[in-house]
Write a protein that holds these residues in place. Structure first.
Motif, mmCIF file in Angstrom:
data_model
loop_
_atom_site.group_PDB
_atom_site.id
_atom_site.type_symbol
_atom_site.label_atom_id
_atom_site.label_comp_id
_atom_site.label_asym_id
_atom_site.label_seq_id
_atom_site.Cartn_x
_atom_site.Cartn_y
_atom_site.Cartn_z
ATOM 1 N N GLU A 179 0.822 -1.206 0.000
ATOM 2 C CA GLU A 179 0.000 0.000 0.000
ATOM 3 C C GLU A 179 0.858 1.259 0.000
ATOM 4 N N VAL A 214 2.290 1.943 -3.491
ATOM 5 C CA VAL A 214 1.283 2.518 -4.381
ATOM 6 C C VAL A 214 1.050 3.993 -4.055
ATOM 7 N N GLN A 215 0.999 4.305 -2.760
ATOM 8 C CA GLN A 215 0.821 5.708 -2.362
ATOM 9 C C GLN A 215 1.981 6.574 -2.836
ATOM 10 N N ARG A 272 3.850 6.002 -5.435
ATOM 11 C CA ARG A 272 3.718 6.146 -6.893
ATOM 12 C C ARG A 272 2.670 7.197 -7.231
ATOM 13 N N ASP A 273 1.519 7.155 -6.522
ATOM 14 C CA ASP A 273 0.456 8.113 -6.790
ATOM 15 C C ASP A 273 0.888 9.536 -6.448
ATOM 16 N N ALA A 274 1.766 9.656 -5.466
ATOM 17 C CA ALA A 274 2.278 10.979 -5.096
ATOM 18 C C ALA A 274 3.457 11.404 -5.973
ATOM 19 N N ARG A 275 3.804 10.587 -6.964
ATOM 20 C CA ARG A 275 4.892 10.843 -7.913
ATOM 21 C C ARG A 275 6.257 10.902 -7.246
ATOM 22 N N ARG A 276 6.398 10.241 -6.078
ATOM 23 C CA ARG A 276 7.711 10.187 -5.430
ATOM 24 C C ARG A 276 8.546 9.043 -6.003
ATOM 25 N N ASP A 335 8.465 6.334 -9.705
ATOM 26 C CA ASP A 335 7.741 6.119 -10.955
ATOM 27 C C ASP A 335 7.196 4.700 -11.020
ATOM 28 N N ASP A 336 6.436 4.409 -12.071
ATOM 29 C CA ASP A 336 5.793 3.094 -12.199
ATOM 30 C C ASP A 336 6.805 1.972 -12.331
ATOM 31 N N MET A 374 8.060 1.166 -8.953
ATOM 32 C CA MET A 374 7.025 0.506 -8.159
ATOM 33 C C MET A 374 6.894 -0.961 -8.551
#
Length: 531
Positions: free
Chosen positions: A495, A498-499, A501-505, A507-508, A511
């Motif tokens: 989790e 994913v957080q 990645r969503d915060a752009r700290r 990249d995919d 992740m």
């Protein structure tokens, strides 16, 4: 069949098979029933069973998965009963059912009747072995049923070719038929023996799991095609290669094994689901093609053939079980004693399947300028026998097994044997670790060395704990609790990734790398549960 119809068939059949996994009804039976019902639903496309697809494209991968998962050592230990069923019984059923059809159906030539006998002779043990595993039948019975299903198709296909040649007037003699049978058997085994070593060498020398699994998907088709090209049995070639590769599978790296297991489980699930659905969908074709035979008349013939097919299996199984033991002291010494219950189960587990239908549909309308006599009736009798055995025997096999109260697998003894094996392996690993750490080149900080020992100790203790006490509140063993807590911790980490990645700290790509590590740790933690 166009692409959309094929996709619809696969999607619908896998959905039905998925539903069956949540019900007590075996998946093959539910798929056949749904196929029968769907055959007359308006708007459902016509799905004609094409033997040119089933035999070279569907049969090889199903045989290969069964062979790889079978035990070469167990089959070798039970070679006599397996051979008596997969060769002796199939030939006996070919002649017996052929004779009955010749007597029962007016004006049916004996050669055409023998074609019918060869077509319905081989049981398809997919449904039977699935039920056997689910109900925990003794290991030896399951092994015999699996071994029979690996070889009996080759016997039946060869017997069919010989009978078909005689039916269309190609003048084949008994000696010629025996010669063709020998060529198919010896040639198929020979092709398998020739291919298995270089294929295994490739599997162990390819360094990428992706390439190894691509090779794995090609193996059954290559073996089948190579044998058929020289007039040998493609079925036996696939079985020989599959048994050898399964026996040597431990020599392939772990990444290949993990991917290969997942890929072949998916392939087998999709193919088996589609195949049993196709069986039910054939009803309109076989009924419409009866021609001069009325449905009532054909139904009487079908009932007679079905009952005789069931009876003939018992006529063979009981003497084949007890006569060798009565006549040979060596057989009595080498094989465990059996009572009447085991042959009853083996006799009743004679369900026919898609191979019989595929062979029947491959009967030519005209061959060498000669029309095959009563082809449509043979198709109808094959279809009714397949459906009858699947429904009647398939539905009654589970309650029969329960009623006979056969001793099931001893789970405690199996767990004890597993624990002892793991304990011996762990001692060897501990000795190896001590020897490695004594070398200056392998120096590790104390915490890392302790971590290696902890992981090894957990593997050793995990199996023993399944024999011990459980948590009074949760009902879990210590190892169950460990794995549950490990999953909770991994879920928490997942989790966070994913957080981030969503915060752009991150990249995919990063992740995915981090999640893959967690996936591997979770797979390792739950290896016993999913094995």
């Amino acid at each position: 069949m166009d692409a959309l119809q094929l996709v619809a068939l696969v999607a619908a059949s896998t959905a039905v098979a998925g539903i069956a996994r949540r019900t007590p009804v075996p998946a093959p039976l539910l798929l056949v029933a749904v196929g029968l019902a769907a055959a007359y639903v308006p708007g459902v496309p016509d799905y004609t069973l094409d033997p040119h697809i089933v035999l070279p494209l569907i049969l090889p991968p199903l045989l290969y998965t069964a062979a790889v998962e079978s035990s070469y050592l167990d089959l070798r230990a039970n070679i006599r009963p397996v051979a008596l069923l997969s060769v002796g019984y199939v030939l006996f059923a070919t002649v017996a059912v052929g004779w009955l059809a010749y007597v029962l159906v007016p004006d049916l030539p004996l050669t055409a009747a023998l074609v019918l006998g060869a077509v319905v002779a081989p049981p398809d043990a997919v449904a039977a072995t699935a039920i056997a595993r689910k109900l925990g039948l003794p290991h030896r019975i399951t092994t015999i049923l699996q071994g029979e299903s690996l070889v009996n198709d080759a016997t039946a296909i060869t017997a069919y070719k010989v009978a078909l040649a005689a039916a269309v007037g190609e003048g084949i003699s008994w000696s010629g038929g025996l010669g063709e049978f020998a060529l198919a058997a010896v040639g198929g085994i020979g092709v398998g023996l020739v291919l298995m070593v270089p294929i295994h060498w490739l599997r162990t020398h390819l360094r990428e799991a992706l390439l190894q699994n691509t090779l794995s998907l090609l193996i059954p088709f290559v073996a089948y095609a190579a044998a058929e090209e020289v007039g040998a049995s493609g079925v036996l070639a696939v079985v020989v290669v599959g048994l050898f590769l399964g026996h040597k599978n431990w020599q392939v790296d772990f990444a290949t094994r993990l991917q290969e297991e997942a890929v072949w489980r998916m392939v087998a699930f999709v193919l088996e689901s589609a195949v049993f659905a196709l069986i039910g969908l054939q009803l309109p074709f076989v009924v419409q093609g009866l021609g001069p035979y009325g449905i009532a008349e054909a139904a009487w013939y079908a009932a007679g053939v079905f009952v005789f097919v069931v009876v003939v299996r018992f006529v063979w199984v009981f003497p084949a079980t007890f006569l060798p033991r009565a006549l040979s002291a060596r057989v009595r010494e080498r094989e465990p004693g059996v009572d009447w219950k085991a042959p009853v189960i083996v006799g009743w587990a004679g369900m026919r399947g898609v191979v019989s239908l595929a062979i029947a549909f491959s009967i030519p309308v005209v061959s060498g300028g000669v029309a095959f006599p009563a082809r449509n009736l043979v198709l109808f009798l094959t279809f009714t026998t397949v459906i009858g055995t699947l429904v009647v025997q398939g539905l009654t096999l589970p309650p029969l097994i329960r009623a006979l109260k056969l001793p099931g697998r001893d789970r405690v003894q199996e767990t004890l044997a597993e624990a002892q094996a793991q304990s011996e392996a762990s001692r060897a690993a501990e000795d190896r670790l001590d020897a490695l750490l004594a070398d200056e080149r392998n120096t590790l900080p104390g915490p890392l060395a302790d971590r290696l020992r902890t992981v090894m100790e957990r593997r050793r203790n995990a199996v023993w704990e399944r024999l011990g006490t459980v948590n009074e509140i949760t009902g879990e063993t210590v190892d169950d609790t460990y794995r549950r807590l490990a999953r909770e911790m991994i879920d928490a980490e997942r989790e966070v990734f994913v957080q981030l990645r969503d915060a752009r700290r991150i990249d995919d790509e990063m992740m995915r790398t981090l999640l893959r590590r967690l996936d591997l740790e979770e797979a390792a933690a739950y290896r016993e549960e999913t094995g």
